[in-house]
Design an enzyme around this catalytic site. Structure first.
Site, short mmCIF file in Angstrom:
data_model
loop_
_atom_site.label_atom_id
_atom_site.label_comp_id
_atom_site.label_asym_id
_atom_site.label_seq_id
_atom_site.Cartn_x
_atom_site.Cartn_y
_atom_site.Cartn_z
N SER A 148 0.85 -1.18 0.00
CA SER A 148 0.00 0.00 0.00
C SER A 148 0.89 1.24 0.00
O SER A 148 2.02 1.22 -0.51
CB SER A 148 -0.91 -0.08 1.24
OG SER A 148 -1.78 1.01 1.29
N LYS A 166 -4.81 2.85 -3.77
CA LYS A 166 -4.20 2.23 -2.58
C LYS A 166 -5.24 2.08 -1.45
O LYS A 166 -5.19 1.09 -0.70
CB LYS A 166 -2.99 3.04 -2.11
CG LYS A 166 -1.80 3.04 -3.09
CD LYS A 166 -1.15 1.67 -3.26
CE LYS A 166 0.19 1.75 -3.97
NZ LYS A 166 0.83 0.44 -4.21
P1 NAP Z 1 9.23 0.18 -9.15
O1 NAP Z 1 10.67 -0.22 -9.00
O2 NAP Z 1 8.84 0.90 -10.39
O3 NAP Z 1 8.34 -1.12 -8.94
C1 NAP Z 1 7.18 -1.38 -9.65
C2 NAP Z 1 7.27 -2.77 -10.22
O4 NAP Z 1 6.02 -3.14 -10.78
C3 NAP Z 1 8.32 -2.88 -11.33
O5 NAP Z 1 8.99 -4.11 -11.18
C4 NAP Z 1 7.49 -2.89 -12.61
O6 NAP Z 1 8.18 -3.64 -13.62
C5 NAP Z 1 6.21 -3.59 -12.12
N1 NAP Z 1 5.03 -3.22 -12.87
C6 NAP Z 1 4.55 -1.98 -13.12
N2 NAP Z 1 3.43 -2.04 -13.86
C7 NAP Z 1 3.20 -3.36 -14.08
C8 NAP Z 1 2.20 -4.07 -14.78
N3 NAP Z 1 1.21 -3.42 -15.41
N4 NAP Z 1 2.24 -5.43 -14.78
C9 NAP Z 1 3.25 -6.09 -14.16
N5 NAP Z 1 4.23 -5.47 -13.48
C10 NAP Z 1 4.20 -4.11 -13.46
O7 NAP Z 1 8.75 1.12 -7.97
P2 NAP Z 1 8.92 1.21 -6.37
O8 NAP Z 1 9.03 2.65 -6.06
O9 NAP Z 1 9.92 0.27 -5.85
O10 NAP Z 1 7.44 0.74 -5.89
C11 NAP Z 1 7.15 -0.58 -5.50
C12 NAP Z 1 5.85 -0.64 -4.70
O11 NAP Z 1 6.00 0.12 -3.48
C13 NAP Z 1 4.64 -0.06 -5.41
O12 NAP Z 1 3.49 -0.81 -5.04
C14 NAP Z 1 4.54 1.34 -4.83
O13 NAP Z 1 3.24 1.87 -4.93
C15 NAP Z 1 4.94 1.07 -3.39
N6 NAP Z 1 5.44 2.25 -2.65
C16 NAP Z 1 6.61 2.81 -3.03
C17 NAP Z 1 7.14 3.85 -2.27
C18 NAP Z 1 8.49 4.42 -2.60
O14 NAP Z 1 9.01 5.25 -1.85
N7 NAP Z 1 9.12 4.00 -3.65
C19 NAP Z 1 6.43 4.34 -1.17
C20 NAP Z 1 5.19 3.76 -0.84
C21 NAP Z 1 4.71 2.70 -1.58
P3 NAP Z 1 7.87 -3.36 -15.19
O15 NAP Z 1 7.91 -1.88 -15.38
O16 NAP Z 1 8.97 -4.11 -15.90
O17 NAP Z 1 6.53 -3.94 -15.46
#
Ligand code: NAP
Ligand code: COA
Length: 271
Positions: A148, A166
């Site tokens: 989330s 979310k």
């Molecule tokens: P990220 O590296 O871009 O991770 C997203 C992943 O999801 C990637 O592996 C991407 O790979 C995959 N993805 C995206 N769209 C997709 C689709 N349609 N089908 C299948 N796979 C898909 O980003 P992150 O920042 O680490 O975020 C990871 C999670 O943490 C997310 O749920 C995000 O909302 C949550 N979050 C992140 C933060 C933060 O500070 N980064 C804070 C709170 C929550 P492909 O592009 O190759 O598909």
């Protein structure tokens, strides 16, 4: 890369962890922490190149890895991925729904298709993963972790689409905890704060705004993928065997003072 894990090295020995979005960022950090306690990993993403690089990293930690190029918006593709993962590694013990999309955009400017893209990847994609994994999770009496975010319970400017997605995920998490407890399936969500070095931070933290944001976080820093990885291992493990229906916030206290500073920074950048 080595992982400092505080858990028994065989806590998840030979068990299958399936992670949507497991090829990068926070979700790959979660995968690494499961690999460090003996788990095997099934990972899904769209980019084959990212999946291959992640698999190399996880295999170097000793895990068997099954990679599946699929879009979580495509239910049939996810069903196929899970069936293939089962053939390769055995039934899923823990499903982690981490695939998501995000971009900052003013509510009056986001196109209906832009709003829909985020709802479809985050919310519908999460439902698809849970629905497709159900039979395997019932067999293993496994559990689900939903990734989330603070946007689920705190309004952030330019995040109307993400907040809706979310919040929906957290509500669905509780619904599934209610319905699937009878099958021994536990459901919990993790709301990470800003995690250093990730795509989410690259997209959402305004240029030059990181230090100001860190000052408003009670613990004074952004998180690391390992912060979320260790928490995930705990929640999926027997250490948390009586926890279901919970949203665990792991944000260094970031959301306690609200979203004001971030909102000021992003409004200044976007306008
Ligand atoms: P990220 O590296 O871009 O991770 C997203 C992943 O999801 C990637 O592996 C991407 O790979 C995959 N993805 C995206 N769209 C997709 C689709 N349609 N089908 C299948 N796979 C898909 O980003 P992150 O920042 O680490 O975020 C990871 C999670 O943490 C997310 O749920 C995000 O909302 C949550 N979050 C992140 C933060 C933060 O500070 N980064 C804070 C709170 C929550 P492909 O592009 O190759 O598909
Ligand atoms: N601002 C406003 N609208 C945007 C946008 C932005 N920065 N980026 C995309 N959109 C809109 C597009 O214009 C399109 O709408 P339209 O058809 O009305 O023009 C819609 O969103 C879909 O865009 P598209 O590029 O076709 O979507 P996609 O399915 O290929 O990609 C995204 C999905 C847009 C979420 C993409 O950013 C992505 O793949 N993200 C994954 C990684 C990520 O976000 N990581 C961080 C997780 S916290």
């Amino acid at each position: 890369m080595t992982i400092t894990s505080y858990f028994a090295k065989d806590l998840f020995q030979g068990q299958t962890i399936f992670i949507t979005g497991g090829s990068s960022g926070i979700n790959l950090g979660i995968a690494r922490n499961f690999a460090a306690v003996g788990a095997n990993l099934g990972i899904v993403g769209r980019s084959q190149a990212k999946l291959a690089a992640a698999a190399d990293e996880l295999r170097a930690l000793g895990a068997q890895v099954s990679t599946h190029s699929a879009d979580v918006r495509d239910y049939a593709a996810l069903e196929t991925a899970m069936a293939r993962c089962r053939e390769a590694l055995g039934p899923i013990q823990t499903l982690i729904c981490g695939a998501a999309g995000n971009f900052p955009c003013a509510a009056e400017q986001i196109s209906p298709n832009g709003f829909k893209a985020v709802i479809d990847i985050d919310l519908l994609g999460t439902f698809h993963a849970c629905r497709a994994a159900f039979a395997q999770l019932r067999e293993t009496r496994g559990n689900i972790l939903f990734i989330s975010a603070g946007q689920a319970f705190m309004p952030y400017a330019f995040q109307a689409h993400v907040g809706a997605a979310k919040a929906g995920i957290d509500q669905m998490m509780q619904n599934l905890a209610l319905e699937w407890g009878q099958f021994g399936i536990r459901c919990n969500s993790i709301a990470p704060g800003p995690i250093e070095g990730t795509e989410g931070v690259r997209r959402l933290v305004p240029e030059g705004g990181a230090d100001r944001l860190k000052k408003m976080i009670p613990l004074g820093r952004f998180g690391t993928p390992d912060d979320i990885g260790q928490l995930s291992v705990f929640l999926a493990s027997p250490l948390a065997s009586y926890m279901t229906g919970a949203r665990v916030v792991a944000d260094g206290g970031q959301n306690l003072p609200g979203s004001g500073v971030w909102t000021q920074l992003i409004m200044a950048e976007m306008q």
